[in-house]
Design a protein around this motif. Structure first.
Motif, PDB file in Angstrom:
ATOM      1  N   VAL A  17       7.130  -5.049   6.503  1.00 34.06           N
ATOM      2  CA  VAL A  17       7.264  -5.872   6.099  1.00 34.06           C
ATOM      3  C   VAL A  17       6.567  -7.264   6.545  1.00 34.06           C
ATOM      4  O   VAL A  17       5.812  -8.198   6.007  1.00 34.06           O
ATOM      5  N   PHE A  18       7.107  -7.871   7.079  1.00 34.78           N
ATOM      6  CA  PHE A  18       6.823  -8.963   7.303  1.00 34.78           C
ATOM      7  C   PHE A  18       5.580  -9.074   8.491  1.00 34.78           C
ATOM      8  O   PHE A  18       4.976 -10.122   7.984  1.00 34.78           O
ATOM      9  N   ILE A  20       3.023  -7.257   6.978  1.00 37.25           N
ATOM     10  CA  ILE A  20       2.183  -6.971   6.061  1.00 37.25           C
ATOM     11  C   ILE A  20       2.060  -8.381   5.430  1.00 37.25           C
ATOM     12  O   ILE A  20       1.015  -9.066   5.224  1.00 37.25           O
ATOM     13  N   VAL A  21       3.172  -9.703   5.087  1.00 32.45           N
ATOM     14  CA  VAL A  21       3.088 -10.550   4.950  1.00 32.45           C
ATOM     15  C   VAL A  21       2.460 -11.528   5.241  1.00 32.45           C
ATOM     16  O   VAL A  21       1.571 -11.802   4.914  1.00 32.45           O
TER      17      VAL A  21
END
Lengths: 55, 168
Positions: A17-18, A20-21
């Motif tokens: 998630v980190f 991608i964000v």
């Protein structure tokens, strides 16, 4: 063993998630994700050993 | 003896001395300008992400990101609840409002609600709200559920940036 697997999965999910964000290109995302994954694992293991004498 | 001033070599390329990340962003804006989506698309994408992680990215045609985010946050939620015996929090406002209540009930509830659609589904089915403190991985399961919600808030912000054209 379940705790270790849970820690690895947690690091994996958060790293994905980190990555991608935070980053835009796939290459940057992959590199950053790997760094975050190993950082989480490293800090988790370090904290575990620090807490070990007090367990 | 006069010391002649040596001509300073200046780069004619404007991005010669910029940071790599800034340079990539500038290159991106110079070669492929990001077209912002309409306000309706922005709102729909953010709502969709709130309902289910990654759905907003799929609406914006970011297939890979959407799939990975759905697997990661959805997986974290499911594992936290069914494999690690965590539980979701309800907002318990029956007692007096205190710092203790905020920290132990309201803050976890707000974190859980980050995966809005999944939380709503569990609320309707009355699944996942019972605590299992005797389980050895109880706190880990709770952590998985809390972090899944918090990560989804970040993903909503990411979808918003993509829809506004700030990110690719």
């Amino acid at each position: 063993m379940k705790h270790l697997v849970a820690m690895v999965l947690f690091a994996l999910f958060v790293a994905v998630v980190f990555a991608i964000v935070s980053k835009e290109s796939p290459r940057d995302q992959f590199t950053y994700g790997v760094k975050v994954f190993f950082a989480f694992l490293g800090v988790g293991l370090a904290l575990a050993w620090i807490m070990y004498p007090f367990s | 003896m006069e010391h002649e001033a040596q001509p300073v070599e200046t780069s004619e390329h404007p991005m010669e001395h910029s940071l790599p990340e800034v340079r990539s962003r500038e290159t991106l804006s110079a070669t492929s300008p990001l077209a912002p989506s309409s306000t309706l698309t922005l709102v729909l994408a953010c709502l969709a992400t709130f309902l289910f992680p990654g759905l907003g990215h799929l609406i914006l045609r970011r297939w890979g990101r959407g799939a990975l985010l759905a697997l990661s946050i959805g997986g974290m939620f499911l594992l936290g609840m069914f494999w690690l015996d965590g539980h979701l929090y309800r907002p318990d406002l029956s007692g007096p409002l205190s710092l203790f209540t905020v920290l132990t009930h309201i803050a976890p509830f707000l974190a859980n609600v980050g995966v809005g659609g999944l939380y709503g589904l569990c609320y309707l089915l009355d699944v996942g709200f019972q605590a299992h403190p005797a389980a050895p991985t109880y706190e880990i399961g709770n952590t998985f559920l809390l972090v899944a919600g918090l990560l989804n808030y970040l993903v909503i912000l990411d979808v918003s940036d993509i829809a506004r054209g700030r990110k690719r």
